[in-house]
Scaffold this motif. Structure first.
Motif, short mmCIF file in Angstrom:
data_model
loop_
_atom_site.label_atom_id
_atom_site.label_comp_id
_atom_site.label_asym_id
_atom_site.label_seq_id
_atom_site.Cartn_x
_atom_site.Cartn_y
_atom_site.Cartn_z
N GLY A 227 77.47 -31.53 -71.56
CA GLY A 227 76.53 -30.86 -70.68
C GLY A 227 75.43 -31.82 -70.27
O GLY A 227 74.50 -32.07 -71.04
N ALA A 228 75.52 -32.36 -69.08
CA ALA A 228 74.62 -33.42 -68.63
C ALA A 228 73.47 -32.85 -67.80
O ALA A 228 73.70 -32.12 -66.83
CB ALA A 228 75.39 -34.45 -67.80
N GLY A 229 72.25 -33.23 -68.16
CA GLY A 229 71.08 -32.81 -67.40
C GLY A 229 70.60 -33.85 -66.42
O GLY A 229 69.68 -33.60 -65.66
N LEU B 74 70.68 -25.97 -64.17
CA LEU B 74 69.47 -26.78 -64.06
C LEU B 74 69.81 -28.24 -64.34
O LEU B 74 70.76 -28.55 -65.03
CB LEU B 74 68.38 -26.29 -65.02
CG LEU B 74 68.57 -26.44 -66.53
CD1 LEU B 74 68.06 -27.79 -67.02
CD2 LEU B 74 67.87 -25.33 -67.27
N LYS B 75 69.03 -29.13 -63.77
CA LYS B 75 69.15 -30.56 -64.03
C LYS B 75 67.82 -31.22 -63.74
O LYS B 75 66.94 -30.64 -63.10
CB LYS B 75 70.28 -31.21 -63.21
CG LYS B 75 70.00 -31.31 -61.72
CD LYS B 75 71.12 -32.04 -60.98
CE LYS B 75 71.28 -33.49 -61.39
NZ LYS B 75 70.12 -34.34 -61.03
N ASN B 76 67.67 -32.44 -64.20
CA ASN B 76 66.48 -33.19 -63.88
C ASN B 76 66.37 -33.33 -62.36
O ASN B 76 67.36 -33.61 -61.67
CB ASN B 76 66.55 -34.58 -64.50
CG ASN B 76 66.50 -34.54 -66.02
OD1 ASN B 76 66.47 -33.47 -66.63
ND2 ASN B 76 66.50 -35.71 -66.64
N ASP B 77 65.17 -33.13 -61.85
CA ASP B 77 64.94 -33.26 -60.41
C ASP B 77 64.75 -34.74 -60.11
O ASP B 77 63.65 -35.28 -60.22
CB ASP B 77 63.71 -32.46 -60.00
CG ASP B 77 63.48 -32.45 -58.51
OD1 ASP B 77 64.38 -32.91 -57.77
OD2 ASP B 77 62.40 -32.01 -58.07
N ALA C 276 62.29 -30.45 -63.75
CA ALA C 276 63.66 -29.96 -63.60
C ALA C 276 63.76 -29.04 -62.39
O ALA C 276 62.78 -28.43 -61.97
CB ALA C 276 64.10 -29.20 -64.85
N ILE C 277 64.96 -28.98 -61.83
CA ILE C 277 65.24 -28.07 -60.73
C ILE C 277 66.28 -27.05 -61.20
O ILE C 277 67.29 -27.41 -61.82
CB ILE C 277 65.71 -28.83 -59.47
CG1 ILE C 277 65.91 -27.84 -58.30
CG2 ILE C 277 66.95 -29.67 -59.72
CD1 ILE C 277 66.04 -28.54 -56.95
N PHE C 278 66.00 -25.79 -60.95
CA PHE C 278 66.85 -24.69 -61.37
C PHE C 278 67.56 -24.13 -60.14
O PHE C 278 66.91 -23.77 -59.15
CB PHE C 278 66.02 -23.60 -62.04
CG PHE C 278 65.29 -24.06 -63.28
CD1 PHE C 278 65.78 -23.75 -64.53
CD2 PHE C 278 64.13 -24.80 -63.18
CE1 PHE C 278 65.11 -24.18 -65.68
CE2 PHE C 278 63.46 -25.23 -64.31
CZ PHE C 278 63.95 -24.92 -65.57
N GLY C 279 68.87 -24.03 -60.22
CA GLY C 279 69.64 -23.57 -59.07
C GLY C 279 69.44 -22.10 -58.78
O GLY C 279 69.18 -21.28 -59.67
#
Length: 340
Positions: free
Chosen positions: A186-188, A208-211, A280-283
């Protein structure tokens, strides 16, 4: 064609408005939903792991139980927080659960995300090595676990054992052939996706992932997937990798759907901080009538890049309603998008 499964966090709360009011409810309903999803023709039943929370925590008893009750569906996690794990004990549990399930496990693991308590892994007896942080520790646990799944002997046998040993160094048992190819990271971030590709793990990319660029979530996630695939190819692995993305998607086909999800309050990406240093950015979530939903999903670049889609389900609304959620996607949306 695209594999479609569900992902449950297993929330429970002792509230009269919840259909899932205890840990027992969460566990037993998770099994029931997996059975129902298999009957609908879904491809996967996945579960999130959170410690110190009223959610699913210990995955392997649940995975084994689902394995006994089903016969075809993939059974997985998204994700196990490796900061909390003893890699050797986990390799034994994973091997046993995989054999019970007929070798259908798809285990998502990760360095973990913010938890309910401060440094919860310390209560489990772990701490980072000098000069490292908890993320380094989680990745190190993952590397040890992944290496153990080669099934090679490493332990010196007792010259006077209670039972006769096979020749050579001993490995952990039970060993399940092929499980190593069914481990996902699970890559952020783009960097950890590339790291996972080099090791030979499949990729799970969440909501979510790093923005990292300021672009829309699905655009950044698609770029992450492409970077992962390029790193996989450069590493020279012999098999094709698998990639999953998670989404909250609800087809509004009746009054219940509209009451629960028809407000449109979460139809845009959100920005937040998963720790003081990481933006972070959340979809976004998707909720619309099927014809509108189909057009919206056509524009999601990351879903197009992935071979597997995990539908996050609101498990506290009960098994019957979540079965309905999965069925509406499989029947009203997936065929029009070429997923079925």
């Amino acid at each position: 064609m695209k594999k479609i499964g569900f992902l449950s966090f297993g929330h429970w709360t002792p509230s009269s408005q919840s259909q899932t009011r205890s840990a027992a409810d969460t566990l037993l309903q998770s099994i029931d939903l997996a059975v129902a999803a298999e009957e609908l023709g879904a491809d996967g039943a996945y579960f999130r792991v959170h410690h110190f929370a009223r959610q699913l925590a210990s995955p392997f008893p649940l995975l084994a139980a689902v394995g006994v009750k089903t016969s075809r569906i993939e059974i997985g996690t998204a994700v196990i927080d490796m900061r909390y794990e003893n890699p050797l004990y986990m390799a034994e549990d994973a091997g046993a659960a995989d054999l019970i399930a007929g070798q259908r496990l798809q285990l998502g693991i990760s360095r973990g995300s913010p938890e309910q308590v401060l440094d919860g892994w310390r209560y489990f007896g772990y701490q980072p090595a000098e000069g490292q942080d908890d993320a380094d520790m989680g990745r190190r646990h993952a590397e040890v676990f992944f290496d153990l799944l080669h099934g090679e002997g490493f332990a010196q046998p007792n010259p006077r054992p209670m039972f006769a040993n096979p020749p050579g160094l001993l490995r952990l048992e039970p060993y399940s052939e092929g499980l190593r190819e069914r481990i996902w990271w699970g890559a952020g971030s783009n960097a950890t996706a590339i790291w996972a590709a080099k090791l030979g793990m499949n990729l799970q990319s969440s909501t979510l992932k790093n923005d990292e660029t300021g672009e829309a979530f699905h655009v950044q996630q698609a770029a992450q997937i492409r970077a992962y695939r390029a790193a996989w190819k450069a590493a020279g692995h012999s098999r094709e990798p698998r990639v999953s993305v998670s989404r909250s998607i609800f087809a509004l086909v009746d009054d219940r759907d509209r009451a629960y999800f028809g407000s449109g309050r979460e139809d845009e990406d959100q920005i937040g901080f998963i720790d003081p240093r990481t933006r972070a950015i959340f979809g976004r979530s998707y909720a619309a009538e099927p014809n509108v939903l189909i057009e919206q999903l056509k524009k999601d670049e990351a879903i197009a890049e992935a071979d597997t889609l995990l539908l996050t389900v609101p498990n506290q609304l009960g098994v019957a309603y979540n079965t309905h959620v999965i069925e509406t996607i499989l029947t009203h949306v997936a065929p029009a998008l070429g997923w079925r």
